[in-house]
Scaffold this motif. Structure first.
Motif, mmCIF file in Angstrom:
data_model
loop_
_atom_site.group_PDB
_atom_site.id
_atom_site.type_symbol
_atom_site.label_atom_id
_atom_site.label_comp_id
_atom_site.label_asym_id
_atom_site.label_seq_id
_atom_site.Cartn_x
_atom_site.Cartn_y
_atom_site.Cartn_z
ATOM 1 N N MET A 1 34.068 39.189 39.933
ATOM 2 C CA MET A 1 34.729 39.372 38.644
ATOM 3 C C MET A 1 35.931 38.439 38.541
ATOM 4 O O MET A 1 36.519 38.057 39.545
ATOM 5 C CB MET A 1 35.198 40.826 38.492
ATOM 6 C CG MET A 1 34.084 41.852 38.411
ATOM 7 S SD MET A 1 34.731 43.553 38.360
ATOM 8 C CE MET A 1 35.822 43.475 36.924
ATOM 9 N N GLU A 2 36.263 38.108 37.324
ATOM 10 C CA GLU A 2 37.463 37.318 37.085
ATOM 11 C C GLU A 2 38.705 38.136 37.467
ATOM 12 O O GLU A 2 38.699 39.364 37.417
ATOM 13 C CB GLU A 2 37.555 36.930 35.610
ATOM 14 C CG GLU A 2 36.458 35.999 35.126
ATOM 15 C CD GLU A 2 36.630 34.575 35.621
ATOM 16 O OE1 GLU A 2 37.753 34.252 36.095
ATOM 17 O OE2 GLU A 2 35.664 33.799 35.544
ATOM 18 N N HIS A 3 39.759 37.422 37.846
ATOM 19 C CA HIS A 3 41.018 38.093 38.128
ATOM 20 C C HIS A 3 41.491 38.856 36.889
ATOM 21 O O HIS A 3 41.406 38.359 35.770
ATOM 22 C CB HIS A 3 42.089 37.076 38.523
ATOM 23 C CG HIS A 3 41.809 36.397 39.826
ATOM 24 N ND1 HIS A 3 42.097 35.076 40.053
ATOM 25 C CD2 HIS A 3 41.252 36.853 40.965
ATOM 26 C CE1 HIS A 3 41.741 34.747 41.287
ATOM 27 N NE2 HIS A 3 41.228 35.818 41.851
ATOM 28 N N GLY A 4 41.986 40.058 37.119
ATOM 29 C CA GLY A 4 42.488 40.830 35.987
ATOM 30 C C GLY A 4 42.589 42.303 36.290
ATOM 31 O O GLY A 4 42.575 42.731 37.439
ATOM 32 N N GLY A 5 42.688 43.100 35.241
ATOM 33 C CA GLY A 5 42.843 44.535 35.357
ATOM 34 C C GLY A 5 44.042 45.003 34.535
ATOM 35 O O GLY A 5 44.651 44.219 33.806
ATOM 36 N N PRO A 6 44.363 46.278 34.640
ATOM 37 C CA PRO A 6 43.778 47.267 35.548
ATOM 38 C C PRO A 6 42.438 47.813 35.045
ATOM 39 O O PRO A 6 42.201 47.877 33.849
ATOM 40 C CB PRO A 6 44.839 48.375 35.584
ATOM 41 C CG PRO A 6 45.533 48.260 34.267
ATOM 42 C CD PRO A 6 45.529 46.811 33.907
ATOM 43 N N TYR A 7 41.586 48.199 36.016
ATOM 44 C CA TYR A 7 40.267 48.729 35.733
ATOM 45 C C TYR A 7 40.125 50.120 36.350
ATOM 46 O O TYR A 7 40.982 50.578 37.103
ATOM 47 C CB TYR A 7 39.180 47.805 36.299
ATOM 48 C CG TYR A 7 39.226 46.402 35.764
ATOM 49 C CD1 TYR A 7 39.033 46.141 34.415
ATOM 50 C CD2 TYR A 7 39.450 45.314 36.621
ATOM 51 C CE1 TYR A 7 39.063 44.847 33.904
ATOM 52 C CE2 TYR A 7 39.478 44.017 36.135
ATOM 53 C CZ TYR A 7 39.291 43.786 34.778
ATOM 54 O OH TYR A 7 39.320 42.509 34.288
ATOM 55 N N GLU A 8 38.987 50.759 36.023
ATOM 56 C CA GLU A 8 38.685 52.074 36.567
ATOM 57 C C GLU A 8 37.371 52.014 37.332
ATOM 58 O O GLU A 8 36.379 51.447 36.854
ATOM 59 C CB GLU A 8 38.573 53.099 35.434
ATOM 60 C CG GLU A 8 38.273 54.508 35.902
ATOM 61 C CD GLU A 8 38.189 55.490 34.751
ATOM 62 O OE1 GLU A 8 39.262 55.880 34.232
ATOM 63 O OE2 GLU A 8 37.056 55.850 34.351
ATOM 64 N N LEU A 9 37.348 52.581 38.520
ATOM 65 C CA LEU A 9 36.164 52.634 39.370
ATOM 66 C C LEU A 9 35.716 54.083 39.502
ATOM 67 O O LEU A 9 36.526 54.961 39.811
ATOM 68 C CB LEU A 9 36.495 52.068 40.765
ATOM 69 C CG LEU A 9 35.438 52.265 41.861
ATOM 70 C CD1 LEU A 9 34.223 51.390 41.592
ATOM 71 C CD2 LEU A 9 36.037 51.944 43.240
ATOM 72 N N SER A 10 34.427 54.326 39.245
ATOM 73 C CA SER A 10 33.894 55.672 39.434
ATOM 74 C C SER A 10 32.811 55.658 40.502
ATOM 75 O O SER A 10 31.983 54.742 40.544
ATOM 76 C CB SER A 10 33.341 56.232 38.125
ATOM 77 O OG SER A 10 32.175 55.531 37.729
ATOM 78 N N ASN B 1 49.735 33.147 38.744
ATOM 79 C CA ASN B 1 49.527 34.065 37.627
ATOM 80 C C ASN B 1 48.243 34.877 37.808
ATOM 81 O O ASN B 1 47.422 35.007 36.889
ATOM 82 C CB ASN B 1 49.489 33.312 36.295
ATOM 83 C CG ASN B 1 49.607 34.248 35.100
ATOM 84 O OD1 ASN B 1 50.220 35.314 35.188
ATOM 85 N ND2 ASN B 1 49.011 33.869 33.983
ATOM 86 N N ILE B 2 48.069 35.414 38.999
ATOM 87 C CA ILE B 2 46.927 36.271 39.311
ATOM 88 C C ILE B 2 47.424 37.500 40.066
ATOM 89 O O ILE B 2 48.493 37.462 40.674
ATOM 90 C CB ILE B 2 45.870 35.534 40.170
ATOM 91 C CG1 ILE B 2 46.487 35.070 41.493
ATOM 92 C CG2 ILE B 2 45.256 34.369 39.406
ATOM 93 C CD1 ILE B 2 45.478 34.493 42.471
ATOM 94 N N PRO B 3 46.652 38.584 40.051
ATOM 95 C CA PRO B 3 47.020 39.732 40.881
ATOM 96 C C PRO B 3 46.944 39.379 42.362
ATOM 97 O O PRO B 3 46.034 38.667 42.799
ATOM 98 C CB PRO B 3 45.969 40.781 40.523
ATOM 99 C CG PRO B 3 45.468 40.386 39.176
ATOM 100 C CD PRO B 3 45.498 38.888 39.181
ATOM 101 N N ILE B 4 47.886 39.887 43.116
ATOM 102 C CA ILE B 4 47.935 39.656 44.557
ATOM 103 C C ILE B 4 48.019 41.005 45.268
ATOM 104 O O ILE B 4 48.869 41.835 44.955
ATOM 105 C CB ILE B 4 49.151 38.793 44.952
ATOM 106 C CG1 ILE B 4 49.002 37.370 44.404
ATOM 107 C CG2 ILE B 4 49.318 38.756 46.475
ATOM 108 C CD1 ILE B 4 47.897 36.544 45.037
ATOM 109 N N GLY B 5 47.129 41.206 46.221
ATOM 110 C CA GLY B 5 47.186 42.366 47.090
ATOM 111 C C GLY B 5 47.663 41.948 48.472
ATOM 112 O O GLY B 5 47.285 40.887 48.971
ATOM 113 N N LEU B 6 48.501 42.770 49.083
ATOM 114 C CA LEU B 6 49.045 42.475 50.404
ATOM 115 C C LEU B 6 48.766 43.648 51.326
ATOM 116 O O LEU B 6 49.110 44.793 51.006
ATOM 117 C CB LEU B 6 50.554 42.235 50.320
ATOM 118 C CG LEU B 6 51.011 41.083 49.420
ATOM 119 C CD1 LEU B 6 52.508 41.170 49.158
ATOM 120 C CD2 LEU B 6 50.659 39.735 50.038
#
Length: 457
Positions: free
Chosen positions: A42-51, A163-168
């Protein structure tokens, strides 16, 4: 972009359905109750919901971002908290307003490897492999305060400039030797390392500090096979292995203080760690590491020089030089933002292909002109000094092994060294003092590394 794995456990033979922003998939658990579903990139972005829906339960996870995840690991300097870093308290005042696209996952230890004896519950949990716990959090002031200062500043710069989400993800243990971060199979199959698995608390391969500190922590232990996070493979097995199914963009690493007593062994251990992690994740991700800084410990110049050499030996690596940020008496200097910025520059330049200066001056050649030795440097159009003073830190070593401080001057991307008359020199050294005030930098303010260069075959 990479496929997105979603995985977990349920009853054996149970059908699991997963939905993420219009992507639907399902799987049936295996005989052990494990399941894994690969969703498309998927393209960078969000927030999304996961079920996630099973036979008897539905789980909904909100506030998910799609971005790049970096793994932050090592010992105390990577573990050093933002709230304790220079400028950290001021930084925390503005965190809530500006970092909605950063997520933090800190693997928190149940006990510190400080100079204290652990209680019986801690010892039992450590034996069970329950030393770490954690979960994803928004990058608010509460989560950021206890997060790695280097990891935080690194992620902040990447998120801003890309300019993208980053997780650490942070997995670090103060004082931990590199052996504790290597997987068991690698250690077992290595004739140089295998013996450490059984006698690490008595092994000369281990630094005295590690053996002494672990003995203090385990003072109340009654189990002859009591485990500890300094033990070979322990941190890999309890912190790294559970996350190797989770895709990462790369690793930043700050470790070596607990292995600096044995430079030759680290030359063997560090490539083993990098290669094993890449193999376990199934990806040749970038691995950017911090060169040890300056402190009054005799082996550190040689160790820094080894770290410099390994950049060329291990593909896909980069090294942040920090000898100008050290403290002569404290192994944990507080200026972490500068360290993080240098790591981020490496990532921006080599991983994200941005026109960012990432390397300090690097010696590429020497020439003799009369009574002057000319040193040529790459990664520098014009050399200068970090403090605006005369260049310092250069030494010449004669054929008897005697070291002479050498006067230097700067000419564009060259350093000219005055050669004392009547001596034959075999080597030039730079920043070879354990705590060094060597000050050579390029036009971007990035410092030159400690180095040793032979002058004759």
């Amino acid at each position: 972009m990479k496929p997105i794995p979603v995985y977990g456990t349920a009853d054996a033979g149970e059908r699991i359905e997963v939905q993420l922003t219009g992507n639907n998939a399902s799987a049936v658990t295996d005989a052990n109750g494990k399941w894994k579903i690969m969703l498309p990139p998927m393209e960078h972005g969000g927030p999304y919901e996961l079920s996630i829906t099973g036979r008897h339960q539905k789980i909904i996870v909100e506030n998910i971002l799609i971005g790049d995840v970096w793994f932050c690991s090592g010992q105390s300097n990577m573990d050093f908290k933002l709230k304790n870093a220079e400028g950290g308290k001021e930084e925390l005042k503005g965190v809530n307003a500006v970092h909605r696209n950063i997520r933090l996952f800190r693997l928190e230890a149940i006990a510190q490897t400080d100079n204290s004896a652990w209680d019986s519950l801690t010892l039992v949990k450590t034996n069970r492999g329950e030393f770490f716990s954690g979960n994803w959090k928004d990058c608010d002031s509460s989560a950021a305060a206890d997060f790695s200062a280097i990891g935080y500043y690194f992620g902040r710069r990447l998120a801003k400039e890309e300019n993208i989400p980053i997780g650490l993800i942070q997995a670090s243990v103060g004082g931990s030797p590199i052996e504790s971060w290597i997987d068991r199979h690698t250690m077992e199959q290595d004739p140089l390392l295998v013996d450490e698995l059984n006698n690490w608390r008595k092994s000369d391969f281990y630094q005295d500090f590690c053996r002494e500190r672990s003995s203090v922590n385990l003072r109340n232990a009654t189990n002859d096979k009591q485990r500890h996070p300094y033990e070979p493979c322990y941190n890999y097995e309890t912190a790294i292995e559970p996350l190797t199914s989770f895709p990462i963009k790369g690793v930043i690493w700050y470790q070596g203080e607990s292995n600096a007593h044995n430079v030759e062994l680290y030359h063997h251990l560090f490539p083993a760690l990098v290669n094993s992690w890449r193999k376990k994740w199934g990806a040749a991700f970038p691995f950017y590491y911090v060169q040890l800084t300056s402190i009054d410990r005799p082996s550190w110049p040689s160790f820094r020089d080894l770290q410099r050499q390994m950049v060329k030996e291990i593909p896909g690596t980069g090294m942040a030089v920090t000898l100008d940020l050290g403290d002569s008496l404290n192994v944990n200097p507080t200026r972490k933002k500068e360290v993080a910025d240098r790591l981020a520059a490496l990532a921006l330049h080599y991983t994200y292909q941005r026109p960012v200066a990432a390397n300090g001056p690097e010696l590429i050649g020497t020439d003799i002109r009369g009574q002057k030795m000319i040193l040529q440097f790459s990664h520098a159009r014009r050399l200068s000094t970090g403090n605006g003073k005369t260049p310092t830190g250069f030494e010449l070593v004669n054929d008897k092994g005697v070291r002479f401080a050498a006067a230097a001057s700067i000419h564009a991307n060259e350093a000219w060294i005055e050669i004392p008359p009547g001596e034959r020199f075999q080597k030039i050294l730079y920043a070879w003092q354990p705590f060094t005030r060597a000050n050579l930098v390029n036009e971007h303010g990035l410092p030159a590394s400690t180095f040793s260069k032979k002058l004759h075959p």
